[in-house]
Design a protein around this motif. Structure first.
Motif, PDB file in Angstrom:
ATOM      1  N   ILE A  69       0.831  -1.205   0.000  1.00 16.72           N
ATOM      2  CA  ILE A  69       0.000   0.000   0.000  1.00 16.72           C
ATOM      3  C   ILE A  69       0.864   1.253   0.000  1.00 16.72           C
ATOM      4  O   ILE A  69       0.502   2.283  -0.582  1.00 16.72           O
ATOM      5  CB  ILE A  69      -0.975  -0.007   1.201  1.00 16.72           C
ATOM      6  N   LEU A  70       2.041   1.181   0.637  1.00 18.88           N
ATOM      7  CA  LEU A  70       2.971   2.315   0.612  1.00 18.88           C
ATOM      8  C   LEU A  70       3.495   2.543  -0.796  1.00 18.88           C
ATOM      9  O   LEU A  70       3.587   3.694  -1.263  1.00 18.88           O
ATOM     10  CB  LEU A  70       4.129   2.054   1.575  1.00 18.88           C
ATOM     11  N   GLN A  71       3.841   1.470  -1.489  1.00 18.11           N
ATOM     12  CA  GLN A  71       4.314   1.584  -2.867  1.00 18.11           C
ATOM     13  C   GLN A  71       3.231   2.185  -3.763  1.00 18.11           C
ATOM     14  O   GLN A  71       3.511   3.022  -4.629  1.00 18.11           O
ATOM     15  CB  GLN A  71       4.737   0.205  -3.381  1.00 18.11           C
ATOM     16  N   LEU A  72       1.988   1.765  -3.531  1.00 15.40           N
ATOM     17  CA  LEU A  72       0.862   2.286  -4.301  1.00 15.40           C
ATOM     18  C   LEU A  72       0.682   3.782  -4.046  1.00 15.40           C
ATOM     19  O   LEU A  72       0.472   4.568  -4.981  1.00 15.40           O
ATOM     20  CB  LEU A  72      -0.408   1.523  -3.925  1.00 15.40           C
ATOM     21  N   MET A  73       0.803   4.187  -2.788  1.00 19.79           N
ATOM     22  CA  MET A  73       0.641   5.602  -2.432  1.00 19.79           C
ATOM     23  C   MET A  73       1.757   6.455  -3.013  1.00 19.79           C
ATOM     24  O   MET A  73       1.523   7.577  -3.474  1.00 19.79           O
ATOM     25  CB  MET A  73       0.616   5.750  -0.903  1.00 19.79           C
ATOM     26  N   TYR A  77       0.418   9.247  -5.343  1.00 19.35           N
ATOM     27  CA  TYR A  77       0.471  10.580  -4.754  1.00 19.35           C
ATOM     28  C   TYR A  77       1.869  11.211  -4.822  1.00 19.35           C
ATOM     29  O   TYR A  77       1.997  12.429  -4.979  1.00 19.35           O
ATOM     30  CB  TYR A  77       0.036  10.518  -3.283  1.00 19.35           C
ATOM     31  N   GLY A  78       2.913  10.377  -4.655  1.00 22.50           N
ATOM     32  CA  GLY A  78       4.266  10.921  -4.577  1.00 22.50           C
ATOM     33  C   GLY A  78       4.852  11.337  -5.909  1.00 22.50           C
ATOM     34  O   GLY A  78       5.416  12.431  -6.037  1.00 22.50           O
ATOM     35  N   LEU A  79       4.732  10.452  -6.929  1.00 20.57           N
ATOM     36  CA  LEU A  79       5.329  10.766  -8.233  1.00 20.57           C
ATOM     37  C   LEU A  79       4.732  12.025  -8.870  1.00 20.57           C
ATOM     38  O   LEU A  79       5.483  12.835  -9.439  1.00 20.57           O
ATOM     39  CB  LEU A  79       5.179   9.568  -9.173  1.00 20.57           C
ATOM     40  N   PRO A  80       3.408  12.240  -8.809  1.00 19.45           N
ATOM     41  CA  PRO A  80       2.878  13.496  -9.358  1.00 19.45           C
ATOM     42  C   PRO A  80       3.461  14.727  -8.677  1.00 19.45           C
ATOM     43  O   PRO A  80       3.653  15.764  -9.324  1.00 19.45           O
ATOM     44  CB  PRO A  80       1.363  13.373  -9.102  1.00 19.45           C
ATOM     45  N   GLN A  81       3.755  14.624  -7.382  1.00 16.38           N
ATOM     46  CA  GLN A  81       4.363  15.743  -6.668  1.00 16.38           C
ATOM     47  C   GLN A  81       5.766  16.043  -7.206  1.00 16.38           C
ATOM     48  O   GLN A  81       6.179  17.200  -7.304  1.00 16.38           O
ATOM     49  CB  GLN A  81       4.437  15.425  -5.175  1.00 16.38           C
ATOM     50  N   MET A  82       6.484  14.973  -7.582  1.00 11.03           N
ATOM     51  CA  MET A  82       7.846  15.143  -8.077  1.00 11.03           C
ATOM     52  C   MET A  82       7.888  15.528  -9.552  1.00 11.03           C
ATOM     53  O   MET A  82       8.735  16.320  -9.976  1.00 11.03           O
ATOM     54  CB  MET A  82       8.638  13.851  -7.869  1.00 11.03           C
ATOM     55  N   THR A  83       6.977  14.968 -10.333  1.00 10.78           N
ATOM     56  CA  THR A  83       7.022  15.173 -11.785  1.00 10.78           C
ATOM     57  C   THR A  83       6.076  16.258 -12.278  1.00 10.78           C
ATOM     58  O   THR A  83       6.276  16.809 -13.359  1.00 10.78           O
ATOM     59  CB  THR A  83       6.680  13.867 -12.516  1.00 10.78           C
ATOM     60  N   GLY A  84       5.031  16.546 -11.507  1.00  7.26           N
ATOM     61  CA  GLY A  84       4.041  17.527 -11.935  1.00  7.26           C
ATOM     62  C   GLY A  84       2.974  16.956 -12.845  1.00  7.26           C
ATOM     63  O   GLY A  84       2.112  17.686 -13.331  1.00  7.26           O
ATOM     64  N   ASP A  86      -0.135  14.135 -13.243  1.00  7.03           N
ATOM     65  CA  ASP A  86      -1.039  13.219 -12.537  1.00  7.03           C
ATOM     66  C   ASP A  86      -0.994  11.842 -13.172  1.00  7.03           C
ATOM     67  O   ASP A  86      -0.878  11.704 -14.395  1.00  7.03           O
ATOM     68  CB  ASP A  86      -2.474  13.755 -12.571  1.00  7.03           C
ATOM     69  N   ILE A  87      -1.091  10.835 -12.334  1.00  3.63           N
ATOM     70  CA  ILE A  87      -1.110   9.454 -12.792  1.00  3.63           C
ATOM     71  C   ILE A  87      -2.508   8.882 -12.549  1.00  3.63           C
ATOM     72  O   ILE A  87      -2.990   8.908 -11.408  1.00  3.63           O
ATOM     73  CB  ILE A  87      -0.066   8.605 -12.052  1.00  3.63           C
ATOM     74  N   PRO A  88      -3.193   8.371 -13.563  1.00  6.70           N
ATOM     75  CA  PRO A  88      -4.526   7.784 -13.354  1.00  6.70           C
ATOM     76  C   PRO A  88      -4.470   6.638 -12.347  1.00  6.70           C
ATOM     77  O   PRO A  88      -3.453   5.930 -12.251  1.00  6.70           O
ATOM     78  CB  PRO A  88      -4.913   7.286 -14.752  1.00  6.70           C
ATOM     79  N   ALA A  89      -5.540   6.466 -11.619  1.00 10.07           N
ATOM     80  CA  ALA A  89      -5.586   5.426 -10.588  1.00 10.07           C
ATOM     81  C   ALA A  89      -5.328   4.044 -11.179  1.00 10.07           C
ATOM     82  O   ALA A  89      -4.623   3.224 -10.585  1.00 10.07           O
ATOM     83  CB  ALA A  89      -6.939   5.456  -9.878  1.00 10.07           C
ATOM     84  N   TYR A  90      -5.892   3.799 -12.346  1.00 13.07           N
ATOM     85  CA  TYR A  90      -5.727   2.484 -12.988  1.00 13.07           C
ATOM     86  C   TYR A  90      -4.253   2.231 -13.311  1.00 13.07           C
ATOM     87  O   TYR A  90      -3.712   1.164 -13.018  1.00 13.07           O
ATOM     88  CB  TYR A  90      -6.565   2.427 -14.258  1.00 13.07           C
ATOM     89  N   ALA A  91      -3.582   3.225 -13.905  1.00 12.03           N
ATOM     90  CA  ALA A  91      -2.168   3.076 -14.270  1.00 12.03           C
ATOM     91  C   ALA A  91      -1.301   2.930 -13.022  1.00 12.03           C
ATOM     92  O   ALA A  91      -0.350   2.139 -13.001  1.00 12.03           O
ATOM     93  CB  ALA A  91      -1.714   4.278 -15.092  1.00 12.03           C
ATOM     94  N   ALA A  92      -1.619   3.698 -11.976  1.00  9.13           N
ATOM     95  CA  ALA A  92      -0.848   3.602 -10.729  1.00  9.13           C
ATOM     96  C   ALA A  92      -0.996   2.217 -10.105  1.00  9.13           C
ATOM     97  O   ALA A  92      -0.023   1.649  -9.600  1.00  9.13           O
ATOM     98  CB  ALA A  92      -1.311   4.682  -9.747  1.00  9.13           C
ATOM     99  N   ALA A  93      -2.214   1.686 -10.146  1.00 10.55           N
ATOM    100  CA  ALA A  93      -2.463   0.365  -9.565  1.00 10.55           C
ATOM    101  C   ALA A  93      -1.697  -0.713 -10.325  1.00 10.55           C
ATOM    102  O   ALA A  93      -1.028  -1.552  -9.721  1.00 10.55           O
ATOM    103  CB  ALA A  93      -3.960   0.063  -9.589  1.00 10.55           C
ATOM    104  N   VAL A  94      -1.776  -0.688 -11.646  1.00  7.58           N
ATOM    105  CA  VAL A  94      -1.067  -1.683 -12.460  1.00  7.58           C
ATOM    106  C   VAL A  94       0.435  -1.584 -12.221  1.00  7.58           C
ATOM    107  O   VAL A  94       1.120  -2.603 -12.054  1.00  7.58           O
ATOM    108  CB  VAL A  94      -1.392  -1.501 -13.952  1.00  7.58           C
ATOM    109  N   SER A  95       0.960  -0.369 -12.181  1.00  7.33           N
ATOM    110  CA  SER A  95       2.396  -0.173 -11.983  1.00  7.33           C
ATOM    111  C   SER A  95       2.846  -0.707 -10.632  1.00  7.33           C
ATOM    112  O   SER A  95       3.851  -1.438 -10.535  1.00  7.33           O
ATOM    113  CB  SER A  95       2.741   1.322 -12.092  1.00  7.33           C
TER     114      SER A  95
END
Length: 220
Positions: A69-73, A77-84, A86-95
């Motif tokens: 769950i930490l990796q998912l968060m 939430y973390g990567l968009p803060q660093m990259t600017g 947004d990552i869709p929930a579906y893509a974040a979950a699969v990744s």
């Protein structure tokens, strides 16, 4: 117990069932990517190149040593803060699931490869069989037969853990059950129904796994 399935569940069954395709889509894609990643990591772990061996071990240690769950968060939430971006929930979950599953699968595949009789590899090398052809045509098919039950267990675990995507808003069956419970102020009935769906999915996967095992045994 004041349960009312007719009012709190039945009208919402079609809405919840639509989430099955979201769940299966995430699990199938994550399992495929995780399997490919697992093969690459496993080959790195048995490689004679120490850097590849070290990197693969470090990757596995990180993803097995931290909560999913930490990796998912972090990804959602973390990567968009660093990259600017947004990552869709579906893509974040699969990744997240693919990266995590790849770490576990790599250990399973590594163990399967190393369990194959070394004599076969030595014989292939003595006959001049190229390393890549030896691995894919001789070693990997035998390793796959040995690790199939462990791979199915990982796939089953991934299916159950996919419920975590509800925390980032992905509209899987668990998220839809939350929504139904919030509307009716009754969570037990939709949650019980979702539990039944997960159970049936796992039973189905178990039968598929056993069927594949029987086919492989008959082909020996």
């Amino acid at each position: 117990m004041n349960l009312d399935f007719s009012q709190n569940l039945v009208p919402s069954i079609p809405f919840i069932l639509k989430g099955i395709w979201v769940t299966l889509g995430i699990v199938a894609l994550a399992a495929l990517l995780g399997f490919i990643l697992g093969i690459i990591l496993a080959l790195c772990k048995i490689s004679r190149v120490k850097l590849l061996h070290w990197l693969a071990d470090a990757y596995t240690s990180i993803f097995r040593g931290t909560p999913l769950i930490l990796q998912l968060m972090i990804i959602y939430y973390g990567l968009p803060q660093m990259t600017g971006f947004d990552i869709p929930a579906y893509a974040a979950a699969v990744s997240a699931f693919a990266l995590n599953s790849g770490a576990y699968i790599s250990e399973v595949i590594r163990a399967g490869i190393q369990a194959v009789d070394k004599g076969q590899r030595e014989a292939a090398m003595a006959l001049g069989v190229p390393y890549k052809k030896m691995m894919w045509d001789i070693v990997m098919p035998q390793a796959f037969k040995n690790i199939l039950p462990a791979l199915m267990n990982e796939f089953i675990t991934l299916t159950k853990e996919s419920a975590l995507v509800s925390v980032i808003g992905a509209m899987d069956i668990m998220r839809r059950a939350y929504i139904v419970g919030g509307k009716t102020y009754a969570y037990f009935e939709p949650m019980l129904f979702v539990g039944l769906i997960y159970y049936l999915l796992i039973v189905g996967l178990t039968f598929v796994g056993k069927g594949i095992e029987r086919r492989l045994r008959q082909s020996d």
